[in-house]
Design an enzyme around this catalytic site. Structure first.
Site, PDB file in Angstrom:
ATOM      1  N   HIS A   5      -4.448  44.674  85.407  1.00  0.00           N
ATOM      2  CA  HIS A   5      -4.655  45.849  84.554  1.00  0.00           C
ATOM      3  C   HIS A   5      -4.758  45.426  83.097  1.00  0.00           C
ATOM      4  CE1 HIS A   5      -3.183  48.083  88.094  1.00  0.00           C
ATOM      5  NE2 HIS A   5      -3.879  49.097  87.592  1.00  0.00           N
ATOM      6  N   LYS A  37      -0.786  48.337  79.803  1.00  0.00           N
ATOM      7  CA  LYS A  37      -0.043  48.956  80.917  1.00  0.00           C
ATOM      8  C   LYS A  37       1.436  48.600  80.818  1.00  0.00           C
ATOM      9  CE  LYS A  37      -0.051  49.696  85.917  1.00  0.00           C
ATOM     10  NZ  LYS A  37       0.086  51.146  85.814  1.00  0.00           N
TER      11      LYS A  37
END
Ligand SMILES: NC(=O)c1ccc[n+]([C@@H]2O[C@H](COP(=O)([O-])OP(=O)(O)OC[C@H]3O[C@@H](n4cnc5c(N)ncnc54)[C@H](O)[C@@H]3O)[C@@H](O)[C@H]2O)c1
Length: 214
Positions: A127, A131
């Site tokens: 990600h 995040k």
């Protein structure tokens, strides 16, 4: 539909505003760290924020007595339990991933898991650098679909929207199931499907799989 967003100023909040706007739904309530703004009472609430906003989310849902679409990840077991309780009063749709492809990936895992006795299984998730939670909620759902705990490697790289792989390794072969979210739009479209689903329900605790099943 008249809807409200908790986490309205965030990356997902903005994406949801765009997709709902295209479909001509009207945002009448927003909440974020800078406070709340209300034009009218919403018919459905959507939470894509952080677990810290959770108590306020529960408070707002109870105040308006409307359905909740919960997309925030990193929720703990107690918060998930409270959501199930809330489902006795209003429709609650909770998923750590609102993309169609991830639901199909989970179904593939359920299909494969009984056929790979003695194989190694590992998950990777990648990600964007912003995040907050690790491993991803989706990786947790993948382990649940598998029915056991396996190693998860988390990478945080640049602007990646979301990439999940599960590797099955036998002595003579490997099998990899892979999903890539090309943008946040896929999640926002799943949220819209969920909001339309919730509008038809009285109360209950639902997953995005239930939404896909109609
Ligand atoms: N379920 C899914 O399909 C899915 C998909 C993508 C992201 N997510 C999750 O959605 C959440 C939001 O992701 P994002 O990328 O938009 O993050 P983001 O950081 O861009 O946005 C989060 C927003 O929530 C607000 N916020 C934080 N704490 C708050 C509080 N205590 N009260 C009110 N507002 C608060 C922030 O100010 C921000 O505007 C994360 O938990 C992420 O993991 C879920």
């Amino acid at each position: 539909m008249k809807y409200g967003i908790i986490g309205a100023s965030g990356k997902m909040g903005k994406e949801i505003l765009g997709v709902f706007d295209e479909a001509q739904h009207i945002c009448v309530y927003t909440y974020d760290v800078d406070g709340e703004a209300q034009i009218e009472a919403p018919e459905v609430l959507i939470d894509f924020s952080l677990p810290a906003a959770f108590p306020k989310t529960i408070e707002i849902v109870k105040k308006f007595k409307v359905a909740l679409i919960m997309g925030t990840t990193g929720l703990n077991a107690e918060q998930l339990e409270l959501l199930k309780e809330l489902g006795k009063e209003v429709p609650v749709i909770q998923s750590f991933n609102f993309s169609v492809g991830i639901q199909l990936l989970l179904q593939c895992i359920e299909r494969v898991k009984g056929q790979v006795d003695g194989w190694d299984v590992e998950i990777t998730e990648t990600h964007h650098r912003f995040k907050k939670d690790k491993p991803s909620g989706t990786a947790i759902m993948m382990k649940q679909a598998l029915g056991r705990d396996v190693p998860v490697s988390s990478l945080r790289l640049g602007g990646v929207a979301g990439e999940h792989n599960i590797y099955f390794g036998g002595l003579g072969e490997t099998l990899t199931l892979s999903h890539t979210a090309l943008s946040r739009r896929t999640f926002a479209e799943g949220v819209l499907k969920s909001a339309l689903f919730a509008a038809k329900k009285q109360s209950g605790f639902y997953s995005f799989r239930d939404v896909m099943a109609g």
